[in-house]
Design a protein around this motif. Sequence first.
Motif, PDB file in Angstrom:
ATOM      1  N   SER A 212       0.791  -1.220   0.000  1.00  0.00           N
ATOM      2  CA  SER A 212       0.000   0.000   0.000  1.00  0.00           C
ATOM      3  C   SER A 212       0.825   1.272   0.000  1.00  0.00           C
ATOM      4  CB  SER A 212      -0.949   0.000   1.197  1.00  0.00           C
ATOM      5  OG  SER A 212      -1.842  -1.098   1.127  1.00  0.00           O
ATOM      6  N   GLY A 213       2.121   1.163   0.228  1.00  0.00           N
ATOM      7  CA  GLY A 213       2.971   2.342   0.163  1.00  0.00           C
ATOM      8  C   GLY A 213       3.022   2.966  -1.219  1.00  0.00           C
ATOM      9  N   HIS A 214       2.540   2.218  -2.223  1.00  0.00           N
ATOM     10  CA  HIS A 214       2.545   2.718  -3.598  1.00  0.00           C
ATOM     11  C   HIS A 214       1.172   3.202  -4.055  1.00  0.00           C
ATOM     12  CE1 HIS A 214       6.599   1.140  -4.108  1.00  0.00           C
ATOM     13  NE2 HIS A 214       6.196  -0.029  -3.662  1.00  0.00           N
ATOM     14  N   TRP A 215       0.291   3.529  -3.115  1.00  0.00           N
ATOM     15  CA  TRP A 215      -1.083   3.851  -3.488  1.00  0.00           C
ATOM     16  C   TRP A 215      -1.177   5.092  -4.361  1.00  0.00           C
ATOM     17  CZ3 TRP A 215      -3.741   8.350  -2.433  1.00  0.00           C
ATOM     18  CH2 TRP A 215      -3.202   9.219  -1.480  1.00  0.00           C
ATOM     19  N   GLU A 216      -0.209   5.981  -4.301  1.00  0.00           N
ATOM     20  CA  GLU A 216      -0.278   7.232  -5.064  1.00  0.00           C
ATOM     21  C   GLU A 216       0.241   7.104  -6.493  1.00  0.00           C
ATOM     22  OE1 GLU A 216       0.245  10.977  -2.249  1.00  0.00           O
ATOM     23  OE2 GLU A 216       1.883   9.544  -1.913  1.00  0.00           O
ATOM     24  N   VAL A 217       0.708   5.922  -6.880  1.00  0.00           N
ATOM     25  CA  VAL A 217       1.316   5.783  -8.208  1.00  0.00           C
ATOM     26  C   VAL A 217       0.302   6.022  -9.324  1.00  0.00           C
ATOM     27  CG1 VAL A 217       2.425   4.143  -9.784  1.00  0.00           C
ATOM     28  CG2 VAL A 217       3.155   4.282  -7.401  1.00  0.00           C
ATOM     29  N   GLY A 218      -0.928   5.630  -9.145  1.00  0.00           N
ATOM     30  CA  GLY A 218      -1.929   5.845 -10.186  1.00  0.00           C
ATOM     31  C   GLY A 218      -3.323   5.686  -9.654  1.00  0.00           C
ATOM     32  N   GLY A 219      -4.274   6.434 -10.230  1.00  0.00           N
ATOM     33  CA  GLY A 219      -5.656   6.312  -9.804  1.00  0.00           C
ATOM     34  C   GLY A 219      -6.496   7.478 -10.277  1.00  0.00           C
ATOM     35  N   ILE A 220      -7.721   7.535  -9.764  1.00  0.00           N
ATOM     36  CA  ILE A 220      -8.658   8.621 -10.069  1.00  0.00           C
ATOM     37  C   ILE A 220      -8.935   9.340  -8.752  1.00  0.00           C
ATOM     38  CG2 ILE A 220     -10.931   9.211 -10.982  1.00  0.00           C
ATOM     39  CD1 ILE A 220     -10.830   6.523 -12.513  1.00  0.00           C
ATOM     40  N   PRO A 221      -8.394  10.542  -8.549  1.00  0.00           N
ATOM     41  CA  PRO A 221      -8.456  11.191  -7.238  1.00  0.00           C
ATOM     42  C   PRO A 221      -9.827  11.709  -6.835  1.00  0.00           C
ATOM     43  CG  PRO A 221      -6.679  12.107  -8.603  1.00  0.00           C
ATOM     44  CD  PRO A 221      -7.543  11.275  -9.490  1.00  0.00           C
ATOM     45  N   GLY A 222     -10.698  12.001  -7.797  1.00  0.00           N
ATOM     46  CA  GLY A 222     -11.938  12.702  -7.491  1.00  0.00           C
ATOM     47  C   GLY A 222     -13.029  11.818  -6.929  1.00  0.00           C
ATOM     48  N   GLY A 223     -14.021  12.466  -6.317  1.00  0.00           N
ATOM     49  CA  GLY A 223     -15.213  11.791  -5.837  1.00  0.00           C
ATOM     50  C   GLY A 223     -15.220  11.452  -4.370  1.00  0.00           C
ATOM     51  N   GLY A 224     -14.065  11.560  -3.710  1.00  0.00           N
ATOM     52  CA  GLY A 224     -13.987  11.265  -2.276  1.00  0.00           C
ATOM     53  C   GLY A 224     -13.844  12.533  -1.458  1.00  0.00           C
ATOM     54  N   SER A 225     -13.475  12.380  -0.196  1.00  0.00           N
ATOM     55  CA  SER A 225     -13.391  13.540   0.689  1.00  0.00           C
ATOM     56  C   SER A 225     -12.179  14.422   0.401  1.00  0.00           C
ATOM     57  CB  SER A 225     -13.350  13.073   2.149  1.00  0.00           C
ATOM     58  OG  SER A 225     -12.217  12.250   2.388  1.00  0.00           O
ATOM     59  N   ARG A 226     -11.148  13.895  -0.281  1.00  0.00           N
ATOM     60  CA  ARG A 226      -9.998  14.720  -0.634  1.00  0.00           C
ATOM     61  C   ARG A 226     -10.329  15.696  -1.758  1.00  0.00           C
ATOM     62  NH1 ARG A 226      -4.391  12.444   0.494  1.00  0.00           N
ATOM     63  NH2 ARG A 226      -4.720  10.907   2.134  1.00  0.00           N
ATOM     64  N   HIS A 227     -10.996  15.187  -2.780  1.00  0.00           N
ATOM     65  CA  HIS A 227     -11.350  16.010  -3.940  1.00  0.00           C
ATOM     66  C   HIS A 227     -12.780  15.675  -4.348  1.00  0.00           C
ATOM     67  CE1 HIS A 227      -7.092  16.987  -4.255  1.00  0.00           C
ATOM     68  NE2 HIS A 227      -6.824  15.695  -4.287  1.00  0.00           N
ATOM     69  N   PRO A 228     -13.767  16.154  -3.588  1.00  0.00           N
ATOM     70  CA  PRO A 228     -15.147  15.766  -3.870  1.00  0.00           C
ATOM     71  C   PRO A 228     -15.669  16.294  -5.199  1.00  0.00           C
ATOM     72  CG  PRO A 228     -15.071  17.432  -2.156  1.00  0.00           C
ATOM     73  CD  PRO A 228     -13.663  16.999  -2.390  1.00  0.00           C
ATOM     74  N   ARG A 229     -15.094  17.381  -5.704  1.00  0.00           N
ATOM     75  CA  ARG A 229     -15.574  17.985  -6.933  1.00  0.00           C
ATOM     76  C   ARG A 229     -14.397  18.478  -7.758  1.00  0.00           C
ATOM     77  NH1 ARG A 229     -18.149  19.650  -2.639  1.00  0.00           N
ATOM     78  NH2 ARG A 229     -20.328  19.100  -2.336  1.00  0.00           N
ATOM     79  N   GLY A 230     -14.683  18.772  -9.025  1.00  0.00           N
ATOM     80  CA  GLY A 230     -13.647  19.354  -9.874  1.00  0.00           C
ATOM     81  C   GLY A 230     -13.229  18.430 -10.994  1.00  0.00           C
ATOM     82  N   ASP A 231     -13.388  18.890 -12.231  1.00  0.00           N
ATOM     83  CA  ASP A 231     -13.053  18.072 -13.388  1.00  0.00           C
ATOM     84  C   ASP A 231     -11.602  17.627 -13.404  1.00  0.00           C
ATOM     85  OD1 ASP A 231     -15.613  18.229 -14.274  1.00  0.00           O
ATOM     86  OD2 ASP A 231     -15.240  19.770 -15.785  1.00  0.00           O
ATOM     87  N   ALA A 232     -10.728  18.414 -12.801  1.00  0.00           N
ATOM     88  CA  ALA A 232      -9.302  18.078 -12.827  1.00  0.00           C
ATOM     89  C   ALA A 232      -9.022  16.743 -12.147  1.00  0.00           C
ATOM     90  CB  ALA A 232      -8.492  19.180 -12.145  1.00  0.00           C
ATOM     91  N   TYR A 233      -9.912  16.294 -11.275  1.00  0.00           N
ATOM     92  CA  TYR A 233      -9.672  15.074 -10.510  1.00  0.00           C
ATOM     93  C   TYR A 233     -10.490  13.882 -11.004  1.00  0.00           C
ATOM     94  CZ  TYR A 233      -7.642  18.502  -7.359  1.00  0.00           C
ATOM     95  OH  TYR A 233      -6.883  19.529  -6.836  1.00  0.00           O
ATOM     96  N   THR A 234     -11.222  14.047 -12.092  1.00  0.00           N
ATOM     97  CA  THR A 234     -12.104  12.982 -12.546  1.00  0.00           C
ATOM     98  C   THR A 234     -11.439  12.056 -13.559  1.00  0.00           C
ATOM     99  OG1 THR A 234     -13.025  14.356 -14.312  1.00  0.00           O
ATOM    100  CG2 THR A 234     -14.141  14.401 -12.180  1.00  0.00           C
ATOM    101  N   TYR A 235     -10.198  12.346 -13.942  1.00  0.00           N
ATOM    102  CA  TYR A 235      -9.492  11.548 -14.947  1.00  0.00           C
ATOM    103  C   TYR A 235      -8.403  10.711 -14.296  1.00  0.00           C
ATOM    104  CZ  TYR A 235     -11.805  14.899 -17.987  1.00  0.00           C
ATOM    105  OH  TYR A 235     -12.740  15.672 -18.612  1.00  0.00           O
ATOM    106  N   PHE A 236      -8.126   9.572 -14.906  1.00  0.00           N
ATOM    107  CA  PHE A 236      -7.060   8.710 -14.398  1.00  0.00           C
ATOM    108  C   PHE A 236      -5.724   9.424 -14.514  1.00  0.00           C
ATOM    109  CE2 PHE A 236      -3.751   5.553 -14.512  1.00  0.00           C
ATOM    110  CZ  PHE A 236      -4.135   4.654 -13.537  1.00  0.00           C
ATOM    111  N   GLN A 237      -4.944   9.366 -13.441  1.00  0.00           N
ATOM    112  CA  GLN A 237      -3.618   9.960 -13.418  1.00  0.00           C
ATOM    113  C   GLN A 237      -2.612   8.898 -13.003  1.00  0.00           C
ATOM    114  OE1 GLN A 237      -3.615  13.447 -10.903  1.00  0.00           O
ATOM    115  NE2 GLN A 237      -5.575  14.164 -11.704  1.00  0.00           N
TER     116      GLN A 237
END
Length: 347
Positions: A212-237
Motif C-alpha cells: 500500500s505504500g505505492h497507493w499514489e502511483v496511479g488512480g482517479i483522485p476525485g469523488g472522495g473527501s480529498r477532492h469531492p468535486r472538480g473536473d481536474a480530478y475525474t481523470y485517471f492519473q
Amino acid sequence: MFTQSGRSPSHPRSRPHAAGITAVASLLPEDVLTSDDLQREVAGRSGLALPARLLTQATGIVSRRVAADGVYASTLAVGAARRALAAADLDPLDIDLLVFASASRDVVEPATAHIVQAELGSRAHALDVTNACNSFVNGIDLARSMILSGRAHRALVVTGETPSRAVRRAPADAAEFRAGFAGYTFGDAAAAVIVEAVERGGILDVDTETHSGHWEVGGIPGGGSRHPRGDAYTYFQGDGHELRGVFEKVGTAVVDRTLHRMRMDWDDFAKVLVHQVTVPYLERFAELTGVPADKLVVTVPELGNVASASIGVQLDRVFDGLAAGERVLFVGLGGGISIMTMVWEKS
C-alpha cells in the motif's frame, strides 16, 4: 437467503466444504474505438503533435469497446448478470448474496449493487467491493468465504467497468497527456459469475500480497473527501512506466508461493488468466514467471485494459471448453498496489 418464491427456506444453513464458480458470462458494449481514432481525437482537441500511431505502438492495443451515452457501470453489470443467471438456469430470487465488485460505479452513494439488484429484481444481501482492478477477484473470494461460513448459499458476483470515461480526451499540454497516458489503455466491459457450494473442485486456493505504500502511483483522485468535486480530478492519473516499474519491483512472489504451496507447475493449469494492461505488460509477466504463451487468454489488443472485468471476460471465453477437473490460475494486478492469485478447478 431466498428461494425462487422469495420465501426463506425452512432448513438451516449448512457449511459446505467447498465453493466454486458454476456459471460465468460477460458483456461488451457495441461501440468500438480504435487506438488510432482515439489518438486523432486527442490530438485534434488538444492541438498536440503526437507521433503517428503512438498509442497503438506503445501499448499494443488496437481497439477497445466504449459504453454509449446512457449506459452505466450498472447497465453493463446487469446485462452480464442476466446472462450468467440464464447460463445457470436460475431466477434472480435464487440468489441470496449479490456483490458488485468493480473499480467503476454509478454513484458515490448508495452502493451500485443496489442499482443492479433493483434492475434484476433480486432480494439478496447486496454490497459493493472496490479494490481497483482486483475488485472482481476480491468479490469472488468474499462470496466464497461467506458461502463456506454458512452466511450465504448462492452468490452472484458482477462487475461493470466504464473506465473509458476517466480518459482525458483534451489534455491541456504534453505534461498533462503524459500524466494521464495510462488511461488511454482503458476499455469498457462487464462480467458475472455464480458462486455456490460444490461437491468437488471449486476454489482451491487464494493468496494476496499488498504494497500500500505505492497507493499514489496511479488512480482517479476525485469523488472522495480529498477532492469531492472538480473536473481536474475525474481523470485517471498515473505514468504507465512508473506503474510497470512498481509491479516489477514487487515481483512474482505471490505467484511463486502459490505454485510451491499447491505443488503445481504450469503444466497443471489448463489456462492462466492474467489481468491485462498492455501487450508489453503481458509479455513482461510471461517473461518473469515463465508461463507458456499457450496458457494465456490474450484479450488486451482487442479490448484494452478493461479493469476488473479482465479476468471475468477471459474466463467466459474458455469456460465451456474446460473439462471437469481442469484447473485455472487467476492472477490479478491492481492499483494500491495489490497482487492476487486464485486457483480454481472446474466441478
